[in-house]
Design a protein around this motif. Sequence first.
Motif, short mmCIF file in Angstrom:
data_model
loop_
_atom_site.label_atom_id
_atom_site.label_comp_id
_atom_site.label_asym_id
_atom_site.label_seq_id
_atom_site.Cartn_x
_atom_site.Cartn_y
_atom_site.Cartn_z
N GLU A 136 5.36 11.62 36.79
CA GLU A 136 4.38 11.36 37.85
C GLU A 136 3.13 10.69 37.28
O GLU A 136 2.62 9.72 37.85
CB GLU A 136 4.02 12.67 38.54
CG GLU A 136 5.16 13.28 39.35
CD GLU A 136 4.81 14.67 39.89
OE1 GLU A 136 3.62 15.07 39.77
OE2 GLU A 136 5.71 15.34 40.42
N LYS A 171 2.23 6.69 38.15
CA LYS A 171 0.97 6.41 38.84
C LYS A 171 0.14 5.37 38.09
O LYS A 171 -0.60 4.59 38.69
CB LYS A 171 0.18 7.71 39.00
CG LYS A 171 -1.07 7.58 39.87
CD LYS A 171 -1.73 8.92 40.07
CE LYS A 171 -2.98 8.80 40.96
NZ LYS A 171 -3.62 10.13 41.16
N GLU A 172 0.28 5.37 36.75
CA GLU A 172 -0.47 4.42 35.93
C GLU A 172 0.30 3.14 35.65
O GLU A 172 -0.16 2.28 34.89
CB GLU A 172 -0.82 5.09 34.59
CG GLU A 172 -1.73 6.30 34.70
CD GLU A 172 -3.17 5.94 34.95
OE1 GLU A 172 -3.60 4.86 34.50
OE2 GLU A 172 -3.87 6.73 35.61
#
Length: 336
Positions: A64, A68-69
């Motif tokens: 996660e 997200k990055e």
Amino acid sequence: MENTTHSGRMSSSELANLWSQYLNDSLSHCIIRYFINTVEDKEIGGVLQFALKLSESHLQKIKEFLTKENYPIPKGFTDEDVTLEAPTLFTDTYIIVFMQIMSVHGMTRYAGAIGCAIREDQRKYFKQVISESVELYDLATGVLVSKGIISNPPTFNNHQKVEFVKKQSYLTGWLGKRRPISAIEVSGTYLNMQKTLTKLVLELGFSQVSQSKDVRKYMKRARSVCQEHFKILASMLTDDDLHIPRTFDSEVTDSTVPPFSDKLMMFLISSLLSSAIGYYGEAMSLCQRRDLATNYAKMITDIAVLAEDGINLLIENEWMEQPPLATDHDDLAKNK
């Protein structure tokens, strides 16, 4: 002065910690699932189930963070690297010893990781995994104690008194009368002996199931170096009539069927050897007798050479996954 916030992009240190943890937890996920298939003792099985849940939750959380990055998810270790149906290679006794030592590694790594974490979500995450590692250590140690497996570090007599060092001879180690080893020096020595014993059993087991001739040769070489280091560490204690921990070589079965890929086995041993440099270094920094510090300096050199050769073997076989790298601006300019 401008206010500085830390809610932006993940730093390189935070990325490094997550990336490294993903590889280690994916490796643990393979090993623990195999152990669960072979374990017979219910208490030890309970510790393994707890550890498995931790590794699975860590892998999910790291995915996660990286997604997200917009960072790629490492390959790490997968079902390709474990044969769950392979016969038992290590007994239940060794399995719980291994789990306790691995929890020590986890506590050390995560403590270092939180020291590099700036973003609030990263601090919160590593606070959680530190707490989980402590709980795993507590569970594993409790089983070791209840089953009489664990070897307690030596105890000192109670006829101690508060004193201050008065002579430089306190530091001597080669010539003249040496003082007895201190409690601080015993602590580092005993922990490193326990870690060395853990590696020795892995190297013995892996040497008889490795598919590659080069990997088998490396495991035997690593075992020889670790045996020599165990003798050195043992002498630090036995010279002062202190006991050493029990060995576990007899906890390896006669199976020659590999439960793990050569890639996984090489990565695990190379990682443990590399981490030994840090543990030796910490113990060395606390030694106040010159001969003991010199022993650690020699062992650090031995392990550094061995670990580098292990990494070279991983690279030769294209088993070593490359960590995230900084942008090569010179290369970009050349290719423009």
